[in-house]
Structures are given as C-alpha cells and as structure tokens.
Design a protein around this motif. Sequence first.
Motif, PDB file in Angstrom:
ATOM      1  N   ASN A 152       7.555 -10.363 -55.692  1.00 49.78           N
ATOM      2  CA  ASN A 152       7.009 -11.726 -55.604  1.00 49.78           C
ATOM      3  C   ASN A 152       8.000 -12.749 -55.066  1.00 49.78           C
ATOM      4  O   ASN A 152       8.021 -13.896 -55.491  1.00 49.78           O
ATOM      5  N   VAL A 153       8.871 -12.298 -54.170  1.00 53.20           N
ATOM      6  CA  VAL A 153       9.824 -13.204 -53.535  1.00 53.20           C
ATOM      7  C   VAL A 153       9.560 -13.170 -52.039  1.00 53.20           C
ATOM      8  O   VAL A 153       9.347 -12.106 -51.454  1.00 53.20           O
ATOM      9  N   GLU A 154       9.538 -14.327 -51.448  1.00 52.45           N
ATOM     10  CA  GLU A 154       9.333 -14.432 -50.005  1.00 52.45           C
ATOM     11  C   GLU A 154      10.464 -13.690 -49.284  1.00 52.45           C
ATOM     12  O   GLU A 154      11.638 -13.886 -49.607  1.00 52.45           O
ATOM     13  N   PRO A 155      10.123 -12.807 -48.327  1.00 60.65           N
ATOM     14  CA  PRO A 155      11.185 -12.104 -47.586  1.00 60.65           C
ATOM     15  C   PRO A 155      12.142 -13.092 -46.909  1.00 60.65           C
ATOM     16  O   PRO A 155      11.712 -14.128 -46.392  1.00 60.65           O
ATOM     17  N   LEU A 156      13.391 -12.768 -46.944  1.00 61.02           N
ATOM     18  CA  LEU A 156      14.415 -13.629 -46.342  1.00 61.02           C
ATOM     19  C   LEU A 156      14.619 -13.230 -44.881  1.00 61.02           C
ATOM     20  O   LEU A 156      15.721 -12.909 -44.445  1.00 61.02           O
ATOM     21  N   SER A 157      13.524 -13.271 -44.125  1.00 58.54           N
ATOM     22  CA  SER A 157      13.521 -12.778 -42.744  1.00 58.54           C
ATOM     23  C   SER A 157      14.351 -13.630 -41.789  1.00 58.54           C
ATOM     24  O   SER A 157      14.640 -13.193 -40.677  1.00 58.54           O
ATOM     25  N   PHE A 158      14.773 -14.798 -42.219  1.00 55.22           N
ATOM     26  CA  PHE A 158      15.616 -15.656 -41.387  1.00 55.22           C
ATOM     27  C   PHE A 158      17.083 -15.227 -41.417  1.00 55.22           C
ATOM     28  O   PHE A 158      17.888 -15.685 -40.603  1.00 55.22           O
ATOM     29  N   LEU A 159      17.456 -14.319 -42.331  1.00 56.57           N
ATOM     30  CA  LEU A 159      18.861 -13.968 -42.512  1.00 56.57           C
ATOM     31  C   LEU A 159      19.476 -13.076 -41.436  1.00 56.57           C
ATOM     32  O   LEU A 159      20.655 -13.266 -41.106  1.00 56.57           O
ATOM     33  N   PRO A 160      18.776 -12.070 -40.870  1.00 47.32           N
ATOM     34  CA  PRO A 160      19.455 -11.192 -39.916  1.00 47.32           C
ATOM     35  C   PRO A 160      20.181 -11.889 -38.765  1.00 47.32           C
ATOM     36  O   PRO A 160      21.347 -11.549 -38.500  1.00 47.32           O
ATOM     37  N   PRO A 161      19.591 -12.880 -38.094  1.00 50.19           N
ATOM     38  CA  PRO A 161      20.388 -13.514 -37.036  1.00 50.19           C
ATOM     39  C   PRO A 161      21.589 -14.298 -37.575  1.00 50.19           C
ATOM     40  O   PRO A 161      22.613 -14.413 -36.904  1.00 50.19           O
ATOM     41  N   ILE A 162      21.469 -14.773 -38.806  1.00 47.99           N
ATOM     42  CA  ILE A 162      22.588 -15.509 -39.408  1.00 47.99           C
ATOM     43  C   ILE A 162      23.721 -14.542 -39.739  1.00 47.99           C
ATOM     44  O   ILE A 162      24.876 -14.780 -39.379  1.00 47.99           O
ATOM     45  N   TYR A 163      23.392 -13.437 -40.414  1.00 47.61           N
ATOM     46  CA  TYR A 163      24.491 -12.532 -40.763  1.00 47.61           C
ATOM     47  C   TYR A 163      25.028 -11.781 -39.558  1.00 47.61           C
ATOM     48  O   TYR A 163      26.206 -11.426 -39.529  1.00 47.61           O
ATOM     49  N   ALA A 164      24.218 -11.594 -38.527  1.00 47.12           N
ATOM     50  CA  ALA A 164      24.751 -11.021 -37.277  1.00 47.12           C
ATOM     51  C   ALA A 164      25.721 -12.012 -36.621  1.00 47.12           C
ATOM     52  O   ALA A 164      26.772 -11.612 -36.104  1.00 47.12           O
ATOM     53  N   THR A 189      42.177 -14.993 -43.968  1.00 44.02           N
ATOM     54  CA  THR A 189      41.455 -15.341 -45.203  1.00 44.02           C
ATOM     55  C   THR A 189      40.014 -15.730 -44.868  1.00 44.02           C
ATOM     56  O   THR A 189      39.075 -15.322 -45.558  1.00 44.02           O
ATOM     57  N   THR A 190      39.841 -16.477 -43.793  1.00 42.49           N
ATOM     58  CA  THR A 190      38.498 -16.859 -43.349  1.00 42.49           C
ATOM     59  C   THR A 190      37.694 -15.623 -42.948  1.00 42.49           C
ATOM     60  O   THR A 190      36.502 -15.516 -43.277  1.00 42.49           O
ATOM     61  N   ALA A 191      38.312 -14.684 -42.264  1.00 43.95           N
ATOM     62  CA  ALA A 191      37.619 -13.448 -41.863  1.00 43.95           C
ATOM     63  C   ALA A 191      37.150 -12.672 -43.093  1.00 43.95           C
ATOM     64  O   ALA A 191      36.038 -12.128 -43.101  1.00 43.95           O
ATOM     65  N   ILE A 192      37.977 -12.623 -44.120  1.00 43.66           N
ATOM     66  CA  ILE A 192      37.581 -11.933 -45.352  1.00 43.66           C
ATOM     67  C   ILE A 192      36.376 -12.628 -45.974  1.00 43.66           C
ATOM     68  O   ILE A 192      35.397 -11.982 -46.358  1.00 43.66           O
ATOM     69  N   TRP A 193      36.421 -13.955 -46.058  1.00 46.15           N
ATOM     70  CA  TRP A 193      35.297 -14.690 -46.639  1.00 46.15           C
ATOM     71  C   TRP A 193      34.035 -14.554 -45.794  1.00 46.15           C
ATOM     72  O   TRP A 193      32.922 -14.481 -46.337  1.00 46.15           O
ATOM     73  N   CYS A 194      34.183 -14.491 -44.486  1.00 46.32           N
ATOM     74  CA  CYS A 194      33.023 -14.250 -43.610  1.00 46.32           C
ATOM     75  C   CYS A 194      32.416 -12.881 -43.909  1.00 46.32           C
ATOM     76  O   CYS A 194      31.183 -12.738 -43.967  1.00 46.32           O
ATOM     77  N   SER A 195      33.251 -11.888 -44.112  1.00 43.62           N
ATOM     78  CA  SER A 195      32.759 -10.551 -44.425  1.00 43.62           C
ATOM     79  C   SER A 195      32.038 -10.524 -45.771  1.00 43.62           C
ATOM     80  O   SER A 195      31.010  -9.864 -45.923  1.00 43.62           O
ATOM     81  N   VAL A 196      32.563 -11.249 -46.738  1.00 43.26           N
ATOM     82  CA  VAL A 196      31.907 -11.338 -48.051  1.00 43.26           C
ATOM     83  C   VAL A 196      30.555 -12.034 -47.898  1.00 43.26           C
ATOM     84  O   VAL A 196      29.534 -11.568 -48.436  1.00 43.26           O
ATOM     85  N   LEU A 197      30.528 -13.138 -47.167  1.00 43.65           N
ATOM     86  CA  LEU A 197      29.286 -13.877 -46.943  1.00 43.65           C
ATOM     87  C   LEU A 197      28.262 -13.003 -46.224  1.00 43.65           C
ATOM     88  O   LEU A 197      27.081 -12.966 -46.589  1.00 43.65           O
ATOM     89  N   PHE A 198      28.708 -12.270 -45.198  1.00 44.04           N
ATOM     90  CA  PHE A 198      27.827 -11.330 -44.509  1.00 44.04           C
ATOM     91  C   PHE A 198      27.211 -10.363 -45.506  1.00 44.04           C
ATOM     92  O   PHE A 198      26.000 -10.137 -45.515  1.00 44.04           O
ATOM     93  N   LEU A 199      28.047  -9.757 -46.336  1.00 42.06           N
ATOM     94  CA  LEU A 199      27.583  -8.740 -47.265  1.00 42.06           C
ATOM     95  C   LEU A 199      26.550  -9.297 -48.243  1.00 42.06           C
ATOM     96  O   LEU A 199      25.530  -8.661 -48.514  1.00 42.06           O
ATOM     97  N   VAL A 200      26.790 -10.480 -48.759  1.00 37.95           N
ATOM     98  CA  VAL A 200      25.842 -11.113 -49.688  1.00 37.95           C
ATOM     99  C   VAL A 200      24.493 -11.338 -48.987  1.00 37.95           C
ATOM    100  O   VAL A 200      23.434 -11.012 -49.537  1.00 37.95           O
ATOM    101  N   MET A 201      24.525 -11.864 -47.774  1.00 37.69           N
ATOM    102  CA  MET A 201      23.277 -12.106 -47.038  1.00 37.69           C
ATOM    103  C   MET A 201      22.569 -10.804 -46.680  1.00 37.69           C
ATOM    104  O   MET A 201      21.340 -10.713 -46.754  1.00 37.69           O
ATOM    105  N   TYR A 202      23.337  -9.813 -46.280  1.00 39.08           N
ATOM    106  CA  TYR A 202      22.781  -8.513 -45.909  1.00 39.08           C
ATOM    107  C   TYR A 202      22.049  -7.898 -47.092  1.00 39.08           C
ATOM    108  O   TYR A 202      20.913  -7.432 -46.971  1.00 39.08           O
ATOM    109  N   VAL A 203      22.674  -7.903 -48.244  1.00 33.32           N
ATOM    110  CA  VAL A 203      22.062  -7.346 -49.447  1.00 33.32           C
ATOM    111  C   VAL A 203      20.837  -8.173 -49.840  1.00 33.32           C
ATOM    112  O   VAL A 203      19.781  -7.617 -50.170  1.00 33.32           O
ATOM    113  N   ALA A 204      20.943  -9.503 -49.801  1.00 32.13           N
ATOM    114  CA  ALA A 204      19.806 -10.367 -50.149  1.00 32.13           C
ATOM    115  C   ALA A 204      18.610 -10.087 -49.238  1.00 32.13           C
ATOM    116  O   ALA A 204      17.464  -9.990 -49.713  1.00 32.13           O
TER     117      ALA A 204
END
Length: 178
Positions: free
Chosen positions: A38-50, A80-95
Amino acid sequence: MIEDKNILDDKKYNKLIIALSIIIPIVVAILFGVRIPNVEPLSFLPPIYASINGLTAVILVFAFFAIKNKKLVLHENLMTTAIWCSVLFLVMYVAYHMTSDSTKFGGEGAIRYVYYFILITHIVLSVIVIPFVLITYVRAITNNIEKHKKIAKITFPLWLYVAVTGVIVYVMISPYYI
C-alpha cells in the motif's frame, strides 16, 4: 614507531570493516525482496540514483586529480563526498526496490548479452568494492598513507567501474520502465 601506531589504528577498525562488508550486501539482498504494501511506487528514483552514480564517478575522477596535484584537503573532502553519494545511492536503490517490481531488460540479440555482462559485473564488483573503500578510507584517516596509496590503486578503478556501469545499466534499461 609511527608505522606501528598506524598498524594498531588500522587493526581497531578491522572488525567494523568486516562486519559492514558482510552486513551491507546481506541487508540489501534481504530488503530487495521486501515489498512495502500500500505504498506508492517510488518510480521517480531510478534517474536520481543513476545521476548520483554518475556524480560519484565524476567526484572520484576529480579526487584522483586533486591528489595528483597534492591538494590533500580537496582530495579528502571529495572522497568523503563520494562515500556519502554511494550511501545515498544505496538508500534510494533499496527504497525503489522495496516499492516497485524489478524491470526486465527488453533488448534482444547481442545487446542482451552486453547488458547482462555489464549488470552482473556491476553487481559483483559493487559487493567486492565495499571492503576496499572502507579499508582505503580507514588507512587515510589513520594516516597510514603508504598503505592507503597501495590499496587506493585497486579501489579507485573498482569503484569508478561500479559508478560508471551503474549509469550504463540505467541508460540501457530505462526504455523498459513502466
């Protein structure tokens, strides 16, 4: 004497590096199979995490040139920014995958083999690169620079490959998103 201290500093992070290197892929694999009802698909995320993967690749290249030009603080900030970008990617990818079905690649012929080769190497290396990134980072923050340089020569191309192929996978599969 300083070398011995650096080794001791490195060793106190080993258990954490091992734990994260095992836990992250397992948690991602588990969450990949979880669907939030019952959650709206987060279909807007793939271009963001790419795009974040692309940004990570650019940051890694800039960090490489920063260190070659002896701009240590810039290099450290970029990494440090690259690491945080990778973490952010992973969170969005999983979501995204917790709210959406996986997209099937619709290409045919040779391009299908190219896609799956890139996808499989991307996935495998994205798991393999985790301990390399963590060890490289720890060696930097513990000022174990000689060992940091040695492993960074391996980590950089692996991480860059994962970041770039993440974008390529997205570009290749994007026509098949519903």
